[in-house]
Design an enzyme around this catalytic site. Structure first.
Site, PDB file in Angstrom:
ATOM      1  N   ASP A  70      39.858  43.764  43.735  1.00 26.76           N
ATOM      2  CA  ASP A  70      38.481  44.089  43.335  1.00 26.76           C
ATOM      3  C   ASP A  70      38.213  45.583  43.508  1.00 26.76           C
ATOM      4  OD1 ASP A  70      38.875  43.494  46.002  1.00 26.76           O
ATOM      5  OD2 ASP A  70      36.967  42.490  46.312  1.00 26.76           O
ATOM      6  N   TYR A  76      49.568  31.256  36.411  1.00 25.56           N
ATOM      7  CA  TYR A  76      50.061  31.043  35.057  1.00 25.56           C
ATOM      8  C   TYR A  76      51.317  30.174  35.022  1.00 25.56           C
ATOM      9  CZ  TYR A  76      46.919  34.753  33.420  1.00 25.56           C
ATOM     10  OH  TYR A  76      45.828  35.505  33.118  1.00 25.56           O
ATOM     11  N   LYS A 134      44.953  40.051  46.597  1.00 20.78           N
ATOM     12  CA  LYS A 134      43.703  39.672  47.279  1.00 20.78           C
ATOM     13  C   LYS A 134      44.098  38.966  48.570  1.00 20.78           C
ATOM     14  CE  LYS A 134      39.159  39.278  47.132  1.00 20.78           C
ATOM     15  NZ  LYS A 134      38.271  40.425  47.328  1.00 20.78           N
ATOM     16  N   ASP A 161      47.600  40.723  34.488  1.00 27.21           N
ATOM     17  CA  ASP A 161      47.083  40.508  33.140  1.00 27.21           C
ATOM     18  C   ASP A 161      45.727  41.198  32.979  1.00 27.21           C
ATOM     19  OD1 ASP A 161      46.812  39.497  30.622  1.00 27.21           O
ATOM     20  OD2 ASP A 161      46.381  37.445  31.218  1.00 27.21           O
TER      21      ASP A 161
END
Ligand code: NAD
Length: 364
Positions: free
Chosen positions: A227, A127, A194, A251
Protein backbone atom coordinates in the site's frame (compact mmCIF):
# COMPACT_ATOMS: atom_id res chain seq x y z
CA UNK A 1 25.32 -17.41 -37.23
CA UNK A 2 21.73 -16.27 -37.43
CA UNK A 3 19.39 -17.00 -34.52
CA UNK A 4 15.81 -18.17 -35.00
CA UNK A 5 13.00 -16.53 -33.05
CA UNK A 6 9.39 -17.75 -32.91
CA UNK A 7 7.08 -14.94 -34.00
CA UNK A 8 3.40 -15.20 -33.03
CA UNK A 9 1.53 -12.31 -34.71
CA UNK A 10 -1.64 -13.09 -32.70
CA UNK A 11 -5.17 -11.67 -32.98
CA UNK A 12 -6.69 -8.27 -33.71
CA UNK A 13 -3.99 -5.64 -34.12
CA UNK A 14 -1.27 -8.30 -33.65
CA UNK A 15 -0.44 -8.80 -37.36
CA UNK A 16 -0.15 -5.00 -37.88
CA UNK A 17 2.36 -4.52 -35.06
CA UNK A 18 4.25 -7.72 -36.02
CA UNK A 19 4.66 -6.30 -39.55
CA UNK A 20 6.23 -3.11 -38.12
CA UNK A 21 8.66 -5.19 -36.05
CA UNK A 22 9.75 -7.11 -39.15
CA UNK A 23 10.30 -3.90 -41.15
CA UNK A 24 12.41 -2.41 -38.34
CA UNK A 25 14.44 -5.60 -37.90
CA UNK A 26 15.21 -5.70 -41.62
CA UNK A 27 16.40 -2.08 -41.42
CA UNK A 28 18.58 -2.96 -38.41
CA UNK A 29 20.16 -5.81 -40.35
CA UNK A 30 19.82 -8.01 -37.23
CA UNK A 31 20.81 -11.58 -38.01
CA UNK A 32 17.47 -13.12 -37.04
CA UNK A 33 15.28 -15.68 -38.80
CA UNK A 34 11.56 -15.67 -37.95
CA UNK A 35 9.70 -18.91 -37.35
CA UNK A 36 6.16 -17.60 -37.81
CA UNK A 37 3.49 -19.45 -35.82
CA UNK A 38 -0.24 -18.83 -35.67
CA UNK A 39 -2.04 -18.88 -32.34
CA UNK A 40 -5.18 -17.23 -31.03
CA UNK A 41 -8.87 -17.01 -31.82
CA UNK A 42 -8.50 -17.67 -35.57
CA UNK A 43 -6.91 -21.06 -34.83
CA UNK A 44 -9.96 -22.24 -32.91
CA UNK A 45 -11.98 -22.42 -36.12
CA UNK A 46 -9.15 -23.97 -38.12
CA UNK A 47 -7.69 -26.45 -35.62
CA UNK A 48 -10.07 -26.40 -32.65
CA UNK A 49 -7.41 -25.02 -30.33
CA UNK A 50 -6.05 -21.48 -29.82
CA UNK A 51 -2.58 -22.87 -29.15
CA UNK A 52 -1.52 -25.76 -31.43
CA UNK A 53 1.25 -27.94 -29.96
CA UNK A 54 3.59 -26.97 -32.79
CA UNK A 55 3.67 -23.38 -31.44
CA UNK A 56 4.91 -24.64 -28.06
CA UNK A 57 7.37 -26.97 -29.83
CA UNK A 58 8.71 -24.03 -31.85
CA UNK A 59 9.28 -21.94 -28.69
CA UNK A 60 10.89 -24.89 -26.88
CA UNK A 61 13.25 -25.35 -29.83
CA UNK A 62 14.11 -21.67 -30.42
CA UNK A 63 14.04 -20.69 -26.68
CA UNK A 64 12.95 -17.14 -27.64
CA UNK A 65 9.60 -15.85 -28.91
CA UNK A 66 8.04 -12.52 -29.74
CA UNK A 67 4.29 -12.55 -29.34
CA UNK A 68 1.44 -10.27 -30.38
CA UNK A 69 -1.71 -10.11 -28.25
CA UNK A 70 -4.12 -13.03 -28.34
CA UNK A 71 -7.78 -12.97 -27.42
CA UNK A 72 -8.91 -15.00 -24.45
CA UNK A 73 -12.08 -16.74 -25.72
CA UNK A 74 -14.79 -16.13 -23.14
CA UNK A 75 -16.95 -19.11 -22.17
CA UNK A 76 -15.74 -21.46 -24.94
CA UNK A 77 -13.95 -23.95 -22.71
CA UNK A 78 -10.41 -23.18 -23.94
CA UNK A 79 -7.59 -22.40 -21.53
CA UNK A 80 -6.11 -18.91 -22.02
CA UNK A 81 -3.15 -19.00 -24.43
CA UNK A 82 -1.16 -16.73 -22.14
CA UNK A 83 -1.79 -18.90 -19.08
CA UNK A 84 -0.91 -22.07 -21.03
CA UNK A 85 2.33 -20.57 -22.33
CA UNK A 86 3.30 -19.57 -18.79
CA UNK A 87 2.45 -22.94 -17.29
CA UNK A 88 3.72 -25.25 -20.05
CA UNK A 89 7.01 -23.37 -20.50
CA UNK A 90 7.42 -22.57 -16.77
CA UNK A 91 7.74 -18.85 -17.47
CA UNK A 92 7.84 -17.99 -13.79
CA UNK A 93 8.93 -14.34 -14.08
CA UNK A 94 6.99 -11.52 -15.67
CA UNK A 95 9.31 -8.60 -16.41
CA UNK A 96 7.86 -5.16 -17.13
CA UNK A 97 10.28 -2.27 -17.57
CA UNK A 98 8.63 1.14 -17.11
CA UNK A 99 10.79 3.88 -18.52
CA UNK A 100 9.62 7.32 -19.53
CA UNK A 101 10.29 8.53 -23.10
CA UNK A 102 10.21 12.27 -23.72
CA UNK A 103 7.18 13.34 -25.73
CA UNK A 104 4.71 10.98 -24.10
CA UNK A 105 2.01 12.60 -21.99
CA UNK A 106 2.38 11.66 -18.33
CA UNK A 107 0.45 13.04 -15.37
CA UNK A 108 3.59 12.85 -13.21
CA UNK A 109 5.33 16.23 -12.77
CA UNK A 110 8.92 15.10 -13.50
CA UNK A 111 8.55 11.80 -15.38
CA UNK A 112 12.02 11.97 -17.03
CA UNK A 113 13.61 10.22 -14.04
CA UNK A 114 11.30 7.18 -14.15
CA UNK A 115 13.18 4.03 -15.09
CA UNK A 116 11.83 1.02 -13.20
CA UNK A 117 11.71 -2.70 -13.81
CA UNK A 118 8.92 -4.73 -12.24
CA UNK A 119 9.63 -8.43 -11.68
CA UNK A 120 6.42 -10.30 -10.88
CA UNK A 121 6.16 -13.92 -9.77
CA UNK A 122 3.96 -15.64 -12.35
CA UNK A 123 2.90 -19.02 -10.92
CA UNK A 124 1.79 -18.78 -7.28
CA UNK A 125 -0.35 -16.59 -5.04
CA UNK A 126 -4.06 -15.91 -5.46
CA UNK A 127 -3.73 -16.56 -9.21
CA UNK A 128 -2.92 -20.24 -8.67
CA UNK A 129 -6.60 -20.98 -9.38
CA UNK A 130 -7.38 -22.73 -6.07
CA UNK A 131 -10.91 -21.55 -5.43
CA UNK A 132 -14.00 -22.90 -3.71
CA UNK A 133 -17.61 -22.25 -4.53
CA UNK A 134 -19.86 -20.94 -1.81
CA UNK A 135 -21.71 -24.17 -1.07
CA UNK A 136 -22.52 -25.69 2.31
CA UNK A 137 -22.67 -29.04 4.04
CA UNK A 138 -20.86 -32.14 2.77
CA UNK A 139 -20.15 -30.39 -0.54
CA UNK A 140 -17.98 -27.84 1.23
CA UNK A 141 -15.26 -29.92 2.87
CA UNK A 142 -13.05 -26.90 3.21
CA UNK A 143 -15.63 -24.95 5.23
CA UNK A 144 -16.06 -28.08 7.34
CA UNK A 145 -12.31 -28.37 7.86
CA UNK A 146 -12.08 -24.73 8.91
CA UNK A 147 -14.92 -25.19 11.39
CA UNK A 148 -13.77 -28.49 12.86
CA UNK A 149 -10.01 -28.04 12.85
CA UNK A 150 -9.62 -24.30 13.22
CA UNK A 151 -12.82 -23.18 14.94
CA UNK A 152 -13.49 -20.72 12.11
CA UNK A 153 -17.11 -20.56 11.02
CA UNK A 154 -17.76 -19.12 7.58
CA UNK A 155 -21.26 -18.70 6.19
CA UNK A 156 -22.59 -20.57 3.16
CA UNK A 157 -22.45 -17.33 1.18
CA UNK A 158 -18.63 -17.24 1.42
CA UNK A 159 -16.36 -17.83 -1.57
CA UNK A 160 -12.76 -18.79 -0.86
CA UNK A 161 -9.56 -18.28 -2.90
CA UNK A 162 -6.35 -19.76 -1.57
CA UNK A 163 -3.07 -17.87 -1.65
CA UNK A 164 -0.17 -20.34 -1.87
CA UNK A 165 3.31 -18.80 -1.59
CA UNK A 166 6.31 -21.09 -1.17
CA UNK A 167 9.87 -20.52 0.00
CA UNK A 168 11.21 -22.11 -3.21
CA UNK A 169 8.94 -19.97 -5.47
CA UNK A 170 9.85 -16.80 -3.55
CA UNK A 171 13.58 -17.52 -3.55
CA UNK A 172 13.44 -18.30 -7.29
CA UNK A 173 11.76 -14.99 -8.23
CA UNK A 174 13.92 -12.87 -5.91
CA UNK A 175 17.09 -14.54 -7.24
CA UNK A 176 15.82 -13.82 -10.76
CA UNK A 177 15.32 -10.14 -9.82
CA UNK A 178 18.88 -9.80 -8.46
CA UNK A 179 20.35 -11.61 -11.48
CA UNK A 180 18.33 -9.32 -13.78
CA UNK A 181 19.69 -6.33 -11.83
CA UNK A 182 23.24 -7.65 -12.28
CA UNK A 183 22.92 -8.24 -16.04
CA UNK A 184 21.24 -4.91 -16.66
CA UNK A 185 23.42 -2.58 -14.61
CA UNK A 186 20.77 -1.85 -11.99
CA UNK A 187 21.59 -0.65 -8.46
CA UNK A 188 18.72 -1.37 -6.09
CA UNK A 189 16.11 -4.09 -5.51
CA UNK A 190 12.93 -3.45 -3.53
CA UNK A 191 10.83 -6.41 -2.35
CA UNK A 192 7.15 -5.63 -1.90
CA UNK A 193 4.38 -7.49 -0.06
CA UNK A 194 1.88 -7.14 2.80
CA UNK A 195 3.83 -9.16 5.35
CA UNK A 196 2.43 -7.24 8.32
CA UNK A 197 -1.04 -8.71 7.69
CA UNK A 198 -0.47 -12.03 5.84
CA UNK A 199 2.31 -13.41 7.97
CA UNK A 200 2.36 -16.96 6.61
CA UNK A 201 2.32 -16.15 2.89
CA UNK A 202 3.68 -12.62 2.40
CA UNK A 203 5.74 -12.99 5.58
CA UNK A 204 7.44 -15.97 3.99
CA UNK A 205 8.06 -13.99 0.77
CA UNK A 206 9.56 -11.15 2.83
CA UNK A 207 11.89 -13.53 4.70
CA UNK A 208 12.96 -15.28 1.47
CA UNK A 209 13.70 -11.90 -0.15
CA UNK A 210 15.74 -10.78 2.86
CA UNK A 211 17.72 -14.08 2.84
CA UNK A 212 18.48 -13.91 -0.88
CA UNK A 213 19.48 -10.22 -0.62
CA UNK A 214 22.43 -11.23 1.60
CA UNK A 215 23.88 -13.12 -1.39
CA UNK A 216 23.98 -9.88 -3.40
CA UNK A 217 25.67 -7.34 -1.07
CA UNK A 218 26.68 -5.18 -4.05
CA UNK A 219 23.03 -4.07 -4.46
CA UNK A 220 21.04 -1.77 -2.24
CA UNK A 221 18.08 -3.71 -0.88
CA UNK A 222 14.90 -2.60 0.85
CA UNK A 223 11.48 -3.96 1.79
CA UNK A 224 8.21 -2.03 1.38
CA UNK A 225 4.56 -2.75 2.06
CA UNK A 226 2.43 -2.72 -1.08
CA UNK A 227 0.00 0.00 0.00
CA UNK A 228 2.86 2.36 0.84
CA UNK A 229 4.51 1.40 -2.47
CA UNK A 230 1.46 2.53 -4.47
CA UNK A 231 1.75 5.96 -2.91
CA UNK A 232 5.55 6.02 -3.31
CA UNK A 233 5.30 5.22 -7.02
CA UNK A 234 2.94 8.11 -7.63
CA UNK A 235 4.88 10.58 -5.45
CA UNK A 236 8.54 9.53 -5.89
CA UNK A 237 8.81 7.02 -8.79
CA UNK A 238 12.39 8.14 -9.50
CA UNK A 239 13.58 6.57 -6.20
CA UNK A 240 12.92 3.02 -7.41
CA UNK A 241 14.86 0.67 -9.65
CA UNK A 242 14.03 -3.10 -9.67
CA UNK A 243 10.84 -4.09 -7.83
CA UNK A 244 10.11 -7.75 -7.03
CA UNK A 245 6.62 -8.87 -6.02
CA UNK A 246 4.33 -11.85 -5.62
CA UNK A 247 1.81 -12.41 -8.43
CA UNK A 248 -1.24 -10.33 -7.46
CA UNK A 249 0.61 -7.22 -6.24
CA UNK A 250 2.89 -7.50 -9.28
CA UNK A 251 -0.08 -7.45 -11.63
CA UNK A 252 -1.55 -4.35 -10.01
CA UNK A 253 1.71 -2.43 -9.58
CA UNK A 254 2.69 -3.19 -13.22
CA UNK A 255 -0.37 -1.37 -14.50
CA UNK A 256 0.10 1.48 -12.03
CA UNK A 257 3.68 1.89 -13.25
CA UNK A 258 2.57 1.69 -16.91
CA UNK A 259 0.07 4.46 -16.12
CA UNK A 260 2.74 6.85 -14.85
CA UNK A 261 4.85 6.45 -18.02
CA UNK A 262 1.94 6.97 -20.43
CA UNK A 263 -0.21 3.83 -20.46
CA UNK A 264 -0.27 0.27 -21.74
CA UNK A 265 0.19 1.33 -25.40
CA UNK A 266 3.86 2.09 -24.73
CA UNK A 267 4.66 -0.57 -22.11
CA UNK A 268 6.85 -3.55 -23.07
CA UNK A 269 7.00 -6.89 -21.29
CA UNK A 270 8.40 -10.40 -21.17
CA UNK A 271 7.59 -13.69 -19.52
CA UNK A 272 10.75 -15.56 -18.66
CA UNK A 273 11.83 -18.94 -17.36
CA UNK A 274 15.27 -20.39 -16.71
CA UNK A 275 16.13 -20.63 -20.41
CA UNK A 276 13.00 -19.66 -22.36
CA UNK A 277 11.67 -16.14 -22.84
CA UNK A 278 8.52 -14.84 -24.52
CA UNK A 279 8.51 -11.10 -25.23
CA UNK A 280 5.24 -9.23 -25.81
CA UNK A 281 3.53 -5.86 -25.65
CA UNK A 282 1.34 -5.57 -22.59
CA UNK A 283 -1.79 -4.32 -24.38
CA UNK A 284 -4.51 -6.61 -25.75
CA UNK A 285 -5.74 -7.30 -29.28
CA UNK A 286 -7.63 -3.96 -29.41
CA UNK A 287 -10.47 -5.31 -31.58
CA UNK A 288 -12.04 -1.83 -31.82
CA UNK A 289 -9.15 -0.58 -34.01
CA UNK A 290 -7.95 -3.86 -35.59
CA UNK A 291 -7.19 -3.71 -39.32
CA UNK A 292 -7.44 0.10 -39.39
CA UNK A 293 -3.74 1.04 -39.33
CA UNK A 294 -4.32 2.91 -36.04
CA UNK A 295 -2.53 0.82 -33.41
CA UNK A 296 0.54 2.29 -31.72
CA UNK A 297 3.45 -0.14 -32.35
CA UNK A 298 5.61 1.22 -29.49
CA UNK A 299 4.80 -1.53 -26.96
CA UNK A 300 5.85 -4.39 -29.21
CA UNK A 301 8.88 -2.46 -30.51
CA UNK A 302 10.13 -1.79 -26.97
CA UNK A 303 9.55 -5.49 -26.24
CA UNK A 304 11.74 -6.20 -29.27
CA UNK A 305 14.42 -3.96 -27.71
CA UNK A 306 14.24 -6.13 -24.56
CA UNK A 307 14.50 -9.25 -26.70
CA UNK A 308 17.58 -7.95 -28.54
CA UNK A 309 19.25 -7.14 -25.21
CA UNK A 310 18.39 -10.64 -23.94
CA UNK A 311 20.01 -12.04 -27.11
CA UNK A 312 23.05 -9.82 -26.40
CA UNK A 313 22.52 -7.95 -29.69
CA UNK A 314 23.22 -4.73 -27.80
CA UNK A 315 24.09 -2.56 -30.83
CA UNK A 316 20.80 -3.38 -32.58
CA UNK A 317 18.87 -2.89 -29.31
CA UNK A 318 20.41 0.56 -28.76
CA UNK A 319 19.72 1.68 -32.34
CA UNK A 320 16.12 0.53 -32.21
CA UNK A 321 15.46 2.13 -28.83
CA UNK A 322 17.09 5.43 -29.86
CA UNK A 323 15.04 5.48 -33.08
CA UNK A 324 11.73 4.86 -31.29
CA UNK A 325 12.64 7.53 -28.70
CA UNK A 326 13.54 10.06 -31.42
CA UNK A 327 10.24 9.60 -33.29
CA UNK A 328 8.23 9.92 -30.06
CA UNK A 329 10.21 12.98 -28.96
CA UNK A 330 9.63 14.76 -32.30
CA UNK A 331 5.93 13.91 -31.98
CA UNK A 332 5.19 14.35 -35.70
CA UNK A 333 4.95 10.81 -37.02
CA UNK A 334 3.08 9.18 -34.17
CA UNK A 335 -0.29 7.44 -33.84
CA UNK A 336 -3.37 9.21 -32.46
CA UNK A 337 -2.93 8.00 -28.87
CA UNK A 338 0.46 9.77 -28.69
CA UNK A 339 -0.80 13.06 -30.14
CA UNK A 340 -1.65 15.68 -27.51
CA UNK A 341 -5.19 17.10 -27.70
CA UNK A 342 -5.32 20.11 -30.02
CA UNK A 343 -2.16 19.11 -31.90
CA UNK A 344 -1.97 21.09 -35.21
CA UNK A 345 -0.79 18.06 -37.22
CA UNK A 346 -2.97 14.96 -37.70
CA UNK A 347 -1.70 11.60 -36.38
CA UNK A 348 -0.11 9.07 -38.73
CA UNK A 349 -0.97 5.39 -39.12
CA UNK A 350 0.82 2.35 -37.66
CA UNK A 351 2.78 1.70 -40.88
CA UNK A 352 3.80 5.35 -41.24
CA UNK A 353 5.04 5.50 -37.63
CA UNK A 354 7.02 2.32 -38.36
CA UNK A 355 8.49 3.92 -41.51
CA UNK A 356 9.52 7.02 -39.51
CA UNK A 357 11.35 4.72 -37.05
CA UNK A 358 13.05 2.94 -39.97
CA UNK A 359 14.27 6.33 -41.28
CA UNK A 360 15.85 7.04 -37.89
CA UNK A 361 17.44 3.56 -37.84
CA UNK A 362 18.95 4.21 -41.28
CA UNK A 363 20.22 7.62 -40.18
CA UNK A 364 22.01 6.33 -37.05
P1 NAD B 1 -6.93 -3.87 -25.14
O1 NAD B 1 -5.57 -3.54 -24.59
O2 NAD B 1 -6.97 -4.73 -26.33
O3 NAD B 1 -7.70 -2.51 -25.51
C1 NAD B 1 -8.12 -1.52 -24.55
C2 NAD B 1 -8.24 -0.17 -25.26
O4 NAD B 1 -6.93 0.37 -25.50
C3 NAD B 1 -8.93 -0.25 -26.62
O5 NAD B 1 -9.70 0.92 -26.81
C4 NAD B 1 -7.79 -0.28 -27.61
O6 NAD B 1 -8.11 0.26 -28.88
C5 NAD B 1 -6.74 0.57 -26.90
N1 NAD B 1 -5.37 0.13 -27.24
C6 NAD B 1 -4.74 -0.99 -26.77
N2 NAD B 1 -3.52 -1.08 -27.27
C7 NAD B 1 -3.35 0.00 -28.06
C8 NAD B 1 -2.27 0.44 -28.87
N3 NAD B 1 -1.11 -0.22 -28.93
N4 NAD B 1 -2.45 1.57 -29.61
C9 NAD B 1 -3.60 2.27 -29.54
N5 NAD B 1 -4.65 1.91 -28.77
C10 NAD B 1 -4.53 0.77 -28.05
O7 NAD B 1 -7.76 -4.52 -23.93
P2 NAD B 1 -9.16 -5.31 -23.95
O8 NAD B 1 -10.10 -4.61 -24.87
O9 NAD B 1 -9.49 -5.47 -22.53
O10 NAD B 1 -8.81 -6.75 -24.54
C11 NAD B 1 -9.08 -7.17 -25.88
C12 NAD B 1 -8.66 -8.61 -26.03
O11 NAD B 1 -7.24 -8.74 -25.84
C13 NAD B 1 -9.32 -9.58 -25.04
O12 NAD B 1 -9.68 -10.77 -25.73
C14 NAD B 1 -8.22 -9.87 -24.04
O13 NAD B 1 -8.37 -11.15 -23.47
C15 NAD B 1 -6.98 -9.80 -24.92
N6 NAD B 1 -5.74 -9.46 -24.17
C16 NAD B 1 -4.62 -10.13 -24.54
C17 NAD B 1 -3.41 -9.82 -23.92
C18 NAD B 1 -2.19 -10.58 -24.34
O14 NAD B 1 -2.25 -11.40 -25.23
N7 NAD B 1 -1.05 -10.34 -23.71
C19 NAD B 1 -3.35 -8.82 -22.95
C20 NAD B 1 -4.51 -8.13 -22.63
C21 NAD B 1 -5.73 -8.46 -23.25
Amino acid sequence: MSQTVTLIPGDGVGPEIAAVVRTCMTALGADIEWDIQDAGAAMIEKENTPLPDRVLDSIRKNRIALKGPVETPVGKGFRSVNVRLRQDLDLFACVRPCKYYEGIHSRITAPEAIDLVIVRENTEDLYAGIEFMNTCGEEAPFLKFLKEQQGIVLGCDTGISIKPISISGSERIVTFAFEYAKKNGRKKVTAIDKANIMKFSDGLFMQAAEDISHKYPEFAYEHKLVDNMCMQLVQYPEKYDVLVLPNLYGDIISDLAAGIIGGLGVAPGANMGDDVAVFEATHGSAPDIAGQNKVNPTGILLSTVLMLRYMELTGAADRLEQSIAAVIKEGRHVTADLKPAGSPEPPVGTREMGNAIVEKINAL
